[in-house]
Design a protein around this motif. Sequence first.
Motif, PDB file in Angstrom:
ATOM      1  N   ARG A 118       0.840  -1.188   0.000  1.00 35.02           N
ATOM      2  CA  ARG A 118       0.000   0.000   0.000  1.00 35.02           C
ATOM      3  C   ARG A 118       0.883   1.248   0.000  1.00 35.02           C
ATOM      4  N   PRO A 119       0.542   2.324   0.685  1.00 35.15           N
ATOM      5  CA  PRO A 119       1.475   3.450   0.757  1.00 35.15           C
ATOM      6  C   PRO A 119       2.833   3.006   1.288  1.00 35.15           C
ATOM      7  N   MET A 120       3.864   3.721   0.890  1.00 37.04           N
ATOM      8  CA  MET A 120       5.234   3.363   1.251  1.00 37.04           C
ATOM      9  C   MET A 120       6.044   4.619   1.522  1.00 37.04           C
ATOM     10  N   ALA A 121       7.151   4.445   2.227  1.00 36.25           N
ATOM     11  CA  ALA A 121       8.114   5.523   2.454  1.00 36.25           C
ATOM     12  C   ALA A 121       9.502   4.908   2.329  1.00 36.25           C
ATOM     13  N   GLN A 169       3.479  -0.472   3.896  1.00 38.34           N
ATOM     14  CA  GLN A 169       2.228  -0.899   4.503  1.00 38.34           C
ATOM     15  C   GLN A 169       1.636  -1.980   3.603  1.00 38.34           C
ATOM     16  N   LEU A 170       1.036  -3.001   4.212  1.00 37.56           N
ATOM     17  CA  LEU A 170       0.465  -4.119   3.467  1.00 37.56           C
ATOM     18  C   LEU A 170      -1.021  -4.232   3.788  1.00 37.56           C
ATOM     19  N   SER A 171      -1.783  -4.774   2.862  1.00 39.43           N
ATOM     20  CA  SER A 171      -3.204  -4.989   3.128  1.00 39.43           C
ATOM     21  C   SER A 171      -3.388  -5.761   4.424  1.00 39.43           C
ATOM     22  N   PHE A 172      -4.343  -5.318   5.223  1.00 37.62           N
ATOM     23  CA  PHE A 172      -4.781  -5.954   6.474  1.00 37.62           C
ATOM     24  C   PHE A 172      -3.784  -5.820   7.628  1.00 37.62           C
ATOM     25  N   LEU A 173      -2.610  -5.253   7.389  1.00 40.88           N
ATOM     26  CA  LEU A 173      -1.568  -5.214   8.425  1.00 40.88           C
ATOM     27  C   LEU A 173      -1.668  -3.955   9.281  1.00 40.88           C
TER      28      LEU A 173
END
Length: 461
Positions: A300-303, A314-318
Amino acid sequence: MTPAASLNFRRSLLASALTLALAACGGGGSSTPTPVTGAASSEAPTANVAEEAQTPELPEPAAKARDVIFVGNNWEGMVDVIDRDSYARLGRINGIPDQQEREAAIASNPEDLLFFQGIRLLIGEGNHQYVDDMYSSNDGRLLIVSRPSYADVVGIDIASGEIEWRFEVDGYRSDHMAVSPDGTQVAVSASTGNVVHILDVETGAELKRFPSGDSPHENIYSKDGDRIYHASIGTVYTPLDSKLIGDLTDALLGQNLLDATKGERVFQVVDADSMDIIKKLDLAADLEAAGYGDLSTAVRPMAHTADDRYFYFQLSFLHGFIEYDLEEEKVLRLAELPDLTNGLPRELYVNDSAHHGIALSADDKTLCVAGTMSDYVALVDRQTFEYTLKEGVGEKPYWVTTSKDGEHCYVSWSGTDQMSIFNYASGQEVARVDVGDHPQRIREGRVPEAWVEDQGSMFLP
């Protein structure tokens, strides 16, 4: 049946219909993009012409322009403009000035209408998605806006509020964007077209493109502009997310059969000039090797750190994020943050997002994380992963951006229609601003000083 259950049932039915429609028409849309320059133009350039298009010389910055923060209100279609220094709200820009024209055209095409309503029911939580992302041109003349429900990107003249150019993405939905460091090009994800378009900021012409997996999502340019970091997230709108059934099939058959229904999820590094795929991660294998094989592979969004080596996905459901070494191509650590959802089934998470929004301070010391489903912001020490939660500020934080000076993080509270500014060093919220309906993306940019003066006594709701 409760209202929530009824809505979920309708979403499930429509998800099935959309999945069948997508399969029948190969993801939707034409394989040839249709940029539109001006209201009277409808001719699409050939692929060869698009590839050979030359980027115009960058115009000199306007003599009088104001540095501002743009907040895109997804469900309302308006963009709030906030002074970067004082955090005063200066005015608003209409991201959908052509609403009547666009929706009349959609209503006349049954296929377009199906996806227009599908976006509302499945992804928009019952609302049309009018403004997803936005960037201004370097001189502050144009505001570039991606509009998911209209499957397009437009260049809006900020002074007049009129659309100067319009580009229709492949398929039926536009999504996240990224602007090149020199400000001349913008990358936009086409959610059902499985492609990322690279557009000229000044004209809207497609310069090039690269392929992706299912539901192309996040795009980030490297600081030198040589690479684009890109992730596709799969079919987050499908209802087949039951952990109970997934765990059962995993135990009986050694694999979660429902996971395959989420589509192709990729993370890839793209050469920003040639559009060649430099690197494509096998994140499933990397997670398995690190002992986290039960996590989703949807980035998902990242940095990332200033040297582009360490990424925070960021990962789905995490509820949390992973640390990834892009040079060594391996998962290093898992940061687990609190799950405050009180046992909410994960299939009820908004588009599979337990968390949606992450940014890193300029000194690479602190991560700012949106705990979307848990209604908090977490400030996380990058070295130790120790964190401080900011609770009771707002609801459903849905995006995080670091300010250009690197000292603050901007957070959109999509549930309570506000944005917050947190200071990385002190950890304190230094300002909170009322904005429009369902704020999501936040970007810094510029507007003409004359436009600010024209706002005058404008009533801001």
